[in-house]
Design a protein around this motif. Structure first.
Motif, mmCIF file in Angstrom:
data_model
loop_
_atom_site.group_PDB
_atom_site.id
_atom_site.type_symbol
_atom_site.label_atom_id
_atom_site.label_comp_id
_atom_site.label_asym_id
_atom_site.label_seq_id
_atom_site.Cartn_x
_atom_site.Cartn_y
_atom_site.Cartn_z
ATOM 1 N N LYS A 1 8.755 0.497 -8.963
ATOM 2 C CA LYS A 1 7.608 -0.371 -8.713
ATOM 3 C C LYS A 1 7.428 -1.363 -9.857
ATOM 4 O O LYS A 1 7.094 -2.542 -9.655
ATOM 5 C CB LYS A 1 6.350 0.499 -8.531
ATOM 6 C CG LYS A 1 5.089 -0.297 -8.206
ATOM 7 C CD LYS A 1 5.228 -1.018 -6.871
ATOM 8 C CE LYS A 1 3.931 -1.726 -6.496
ATOM 9 N NZ LYS A 1 4.078 -2.540 -5.274
ATOM 10 N N LYS A 2 7.671 -0.847 -11.095
ATOM 11 C CA LYS A 2 7.575 -1.740 -12.244
ATOM 12 C C LYS A 2 8.642 -2.843 -12.186
ATOM 13 O O LYS A 2 8.450 -3.932 -12.701
ATOM 14 C CB LYS A 2 7.744 -0.941 -13.538
ATOM 15 C CG LYS A 2 6.532 -0.085 -13.904
ATOM 16 C CD LYS A 2 6.778 0.652 -15.225
ATOM 17 C CE LYS A 2 5.578 1.511 -15.592
ATOM 18 N NZ LYS A 2 5.824 2.228 -16.851
ATOM 19 N N GLU A 3 9.764 -2.502 -11.533
ATOM 20 C CA GLU A 3 10.851 -3.494 -11.433
ATOM 21 C C GLU A 3 10.665 -4.442 -10.255
ATOM 22 O O GLU A 3 11.516 -5.293 -9.995
ATOM 23 C CB GLU A 3 12.187 -2.744 -11.298
ATOM 24 C CG GLU A 3 12.543 -1.929 -12.536
ATOM 25 C CD GLU A 3 13.783 -1.083 -12.318
ATOM 26 O OE1 GLU A 3 14.335 -1.111 -11.180
ATOM 27 O OE2 GLU A 3 14.194 -0.366 -13.253
ATOM 28 N N GLY A 4 9.546 -4.249 -9.495
ATOM 29 C CA GLY A 4 9.209 -5.197 -8.426
ATOM 30 C C GLY A 4 9.597 -4.777 -7.042
ATOM 31 O O GLY A 4 9.496 -5.576 -6.099
ATOM 32 N N GLU A 5 10.099 -3.566 -6.879
ATOM 33 C CA GLU A 5 10.476 -3.109 -5.547
ATOM 34 C C GLU A 5 9.218 -2.950 -4.684
ATOM 35 O O GLU A 5 8.149 -2.595 -5.159
ATOM 36 C CB GLU A 5 11.205 -1.761 -5.627
ATOM 37 C CG GLU A 5 12.623 -1.857 -6.111
ATOM 38 C CD GLU A 5 13.572 -2.374 -5.031
ATOM 39 O OE1 GLU A 5 13.130 -2.521 -3.872
ATOM 40 O OE2 GLU A 5 14.730 -2.623 -5.361
ATOM 41 N N SER A 6 9.397 -3.151 -3.378
ATOM 42 C CA SER A 6 8.309 -2.966 -2.425
ATOM 43 C C SER A 6 8.206 -1.495 -2.075
ATOM 44 O O SER A 6 9.105 -0.682 -2.353
ATOM 45 C CB SER A 6 8.567 -3.768 -1.164
ATOM 46 O OG SER A 6 9.721 -3.277 -0.503
ATOM 47 N N ILE A 7 7.113 -1.158 -1.405
ATOM 48 C CA ILE A 7 6.906 0.243 -0.999
ATOM 49 C C ILE A 7 8.016 0.667 -0.044
ATOM 50 O O ILE A 7 8.567 1.758 -0.157
ATOM 51 C CB ILE A 7 5.527 0.421 -0.336
ATOM 52 C CG1 ILE A 7 4.390 0.020 -1.303
ATOM 53 C CG2 ILE A 7 5.336 1.855 0.148
ATOM 54 C CD1 ILE A 7 4.316 0.851 -2.551
ATOM 55 N N ALA A 8 8.326 -0.184 0.900
ATOM 56 C CA ALA A 8 9.368 0.152 1.878
ATOM 57 C C ALA A 8 10.716 0.301 1.187
ATOM 58 O O ALA A 8 11.507 1.205 1.506
ATOM 59 C CB ALA A 8 9.439 -0.913 2.953
ATOM 60 N N GLY A 9 11.002 -0.566 0.198
ATOM 61 C CA GLY A 9 12.280 -0.477 -0.517
ATOM 62 C C GLY A 9 12.389 0.811 -1.309
ATOM 63 O O GLY A 9 13.444 1.451 -1.360
ATOM 64 N N ILE A 10 11.300 1.159 -2.004
ATOM 65 C CA ILE A 10 11.316 2.418 -2.775
ATOM 66 C C ILE A 10 11.528 3.585 -1.826
ATOM 67 O O ILE A 10 12.290 4.516 -2.130
ATOM 68 C CB ILE A 10 9.990 2.582 -3.555
ATOM 69 C CG1 ILE A 10 9.835 1.463 -4.584
ATOM 70 C CG2 ILE A 10 9.912 3.960 -4.213
ATOM 71 C CD1 ILE A 10 8.491 1.441 -5.273
ATOM 72 N N SER A 11 10.879 3.561 -0.638
ATOM 73 C CA SER A 11 11.004 4.644 0.326
ATOM 74 C C SER A 11 12.448 4.805 0.769
ATOM 75 O O SER A 11 12.946 5.935 0.876
ATOM 76 C CB SER A 11 10.115 4.354 1.531
ATOM 77 O OG SER A 11 10.283 5.332 2.529
ATOM 78 N N ARG A 12 13.150 3.629 1.036
ATOM 79 C CA ARG A 12 14.544 3.724 1.458
ATOM 80 C C ARG A 12 15.443 4.202 0.319
ATOM 81 O O ARG A 12 16.323 5.031 0.533
ATOM 82 C CB ARG A 12 15.016 2.356 1.960
ATOM 83 C CG ARG A 12 14.422 1.955 3.292
ATOM 84 C CD ARG A 12 15.143 0.746 3.854
ATOM 85 N NE ARG A 12 14.996 -0.411 2.979
ATOM 86 C CZ ARG A 12 14.012 -1.296 3.048
ATOM 87 N NH1 ARG A 12 13.057 -1.146 3.984
ATOM 88 N NH2 ARG A 12 13.950 -2.323 2.219
ATOM 89 N N LYS A 13 15.252 3.691 -0.891
ATOM 90 C CA LYS A 13 16.130 4.045 -2.010
ATOM 91 C C LYS A 13 15.985 5.511 -2.431
ATOM 92 O O LYS A 13 16.964 6.188 -2.752
ATOM 93 C CB LYS A 13 15.837 3.146 -3.205
ATOM 94 C CG LYS A 13 16.393 1.734 -3.050
ATOM 95 C CD LYS A 13 16.215 0.949 -4.340
ATOM 96 C CE LYS A 13 16.855 -0.436 -4.232
ATOM 97 N NZ LYS A 13 16.741 -1.208 -5.481
ATOM 98 N N VAL A 14 14.743 6.009 -2.501
ATOM 99 C CA VAL A 14 14.505 7.385 -2.994
ATOM 100 C C VAL A 14 14.682 8.401 -1.883
ATOM 101 O O VAL A 14 14.993 9.569 -2.139
ATOM 102 C CB VAL A 14 13.092 7.483 -3.627
ATOM 103 C CG1 VAL A 14 12.799 8.886 -4.124
ATOM 104 C CG2 VAL A 14 12.949 6.490 -4.764
ATOM 105 N N GLY A 15 14.488 7.965 -0.628
ATOM 106 C CA GLY A 15 14.655 8.892 0.495
ATOM 107 C C GLY A 15 13.431 9.733 0.762
ATOM 108 O O GLY A 15 13.558 10.904 1.146
#
Length: 477
Positions: free
Chosen positions: A4-18
């Motif tokens: 989040k600090k690096e600017g990722e969106s909520i949806a992006g974090i959800s896809r990357k972390v699983g």
């Protein structure tokens, strides 16, 4: 959080972390990541829905007699029959045990009690003494002052209200004051706790009113409520009654016992305060009220009727004599801790006896009552009831003895009378003297045992001629 600090969106974090979007929001909003205390949370049970019902049973038990309270088995039966609970009995047992531990206070959990200066506790202890040479189990009243931990003791024959009041009176007069409050054991002879009130004897009620102190009783089986005096009872026994004291006069012994109790606290630091107990006792005495102007007479009054010999009975088994002129008369009897005083109907003192205790029958006229004192004061032998009651041959024998030999035979008589009774002992001594020409402990004991077992009496004379003939034939052979 780093993404989040690096600017990722909520949806992006959800896809990357699983993980789900809700999980992402949860950890982004969390403001404390400190390690949690590993408290073990109780597992959910099918019994949780019945917990209010079980707690209701416990509340009901608190108002019931301890022998009529719910067992786990009975709780299982009621839950099954009245509430449709389908859990097994073992499940109910384990759940009840857990809830009982949480809801019912432990019997071994005590509060630290605070005692103010001038407050006292009282209780009885037991110890063996040599009373006029006879080993005797006596009782001693201990009065302690928890603030200073100082304790006082007085020895008595019993645990009656008369003994309690006399012991307290002696303590008050010794310290020169009256405690503000005294806590008693529920089993003392002065009264008992009944529901939320107290029921006391008339003597103690008058005694407390005279001296003006407050009093209370601890709960049954709750010795911790007066733990100071419980400990002091054992402390005094170990320090003042070991080895067993030799007592010839109980009143004189009690007068010397008080200073010896005080001496135990001289220079001794209080177990928790660190100050000397004797110094703290000054504060105890300062907090007490003064003695009343008039002395209280520790006596309980009864008005028994005498028999044809002028005798009367107390406590069903103890017989006391008066004057023959008072035969078949209602007299006045004053019962104290150590003495029984007999008065004529007009209040004139007739006689006084040492008070008898115990369940064994006693008679004040029986010479055996003098034996213990005669063993110590043999000089009173010529005018004693014991001498006057003996057969002429035995009396003449004992009159001719020296002081030490007389004491020795009196001790034999005293010890054997305690086992076989006075009359049997006198008969045994007479038999031993006739058969052996002397009196010793073994001969008297054998003669007393033989008398107790009785002699063999045959209905018809026994012919021993057959035995004589058999013996003659044996010799010829």
């Amino acid at each position: 959080r780093q993404l989040k600090k690096e600017g990722e969106s909520i949806a992006g974090i959800s896809r990357k972390v699983g993980v789900s979007r809700d999980t992402v929001y949860k950890y982004l909003e969390r403001d404390d990541f400190s390690l949690a205390m590993p408290v073990k949370k109780p597992a959910k049970s099918i019994m949780d829905e019945y917990r209010p019902v079980i707690e209701g049973y416990f509340e009901e038990d608190a108002r019931s007699w301890r022998k009529q309270r719910h067992t786990a088995k009975r709780i299982h039966e009621r839950l099954r029959d009245e509430h449709g609970c389908e859990a097994s009995e073992s499940t109910v047992r384990h759940y009840v045990a857990r809830i009982r531990k949480e809801c019912v206070p432990s019997a071994s959990s005590f509060l630290t009690l605070v005692w103010a200066p001038g407050e006292a506790q009282a209780d009885f202890g037991e110890a063996d003494f040599y009373l006029n040479g006879v080993r005797t189990r006596l009782f001693y009243l201990v009065v302690t002052f928890p603030f200073s931990n100082v304790g006082l003791a007085q020895v008595f024959w019993g645990e009656t209200a008369e003994c309690v009041c006399q012991g307290l009176k002696n303590a008050f007069e010794f310290v020169g004051g009256v405690p503000a409050r005294i806590v008693f054991d529920n089993a003392t002879g002065i009264g008992r706790k009944v529901s939320d009130g107290f029921r006391t004897t008339r003597l103690f009620a008058a005694f407390a009113a005279h001296y003006g102190f407050d009093f209370s009783f601890c709960n049954p089986g709750s010795g911790h409520e007066k733990g100071n005096v419980e400990n002091k009872v054992g402390f005094i026994r170990r320090n003042l009654f070991v080895p067993m004291p030799n007592i010839t006069n109980l009143g004189a012994y009690n007068r010397h016992l008080m200073p010896r109790c005080i001496a135990l606290s001289d220079g001794k630091p209080h177990w928790s305060k660190g100050e000397p107990e004797s110094q703290l006792f000054v504060e105890d005495r300062f907090a007490m009220s003064g003695l009343p102007a008039k002395e209280f007479r520790v006596v309980r009054w009864e008005t028994p009727k005498t028999d044809k010999q002028g005798r009367f009975r107390l406590e069903r088994v103890h017989v006391y004599s008066t004057s023959p002129e008072l035969a078949c008369t209602e007299i006045i009897v004053g019962i104290g801790a150590d003495a029984v005083s007999c008065y004529a109907p007009d209040g004139r003192l007739v006689c006084e006896h040492r008070r008898a205790y115990g369940s064994a029958p006693t008679d004040s006229e029986e010479p055996a009552s003098q034996l213990a004192l005669l063993c110590v004061k043999a000089g009173a032998w010529p005018n004693s009831q014991v001498r006057a009651s003996l057969p002429e041959q035995l009396r003449a024998h004992m009159d001719g003895l020296g002081r030490q030999d007389l004491k020795a035979e009196l001790r034999i008589m005293r010890n054997q009378a305690a086992q076989s009774g006075y009359s049997a002992t006198v008969g045994a001594m007479q038999t031993a003297l006739a058969n052996t020409g002397r009196i010793d402990e073994a001969s008297v004991a054998v003669a007393a045992a033989r008398a107790a077992s009785g002699s063999v009496v045959y209905d018809e004379p026994v012919d021993l001629g057959a035995y004589d003939a058999a013996l003659s034939l044996a010799k010829e052979a």
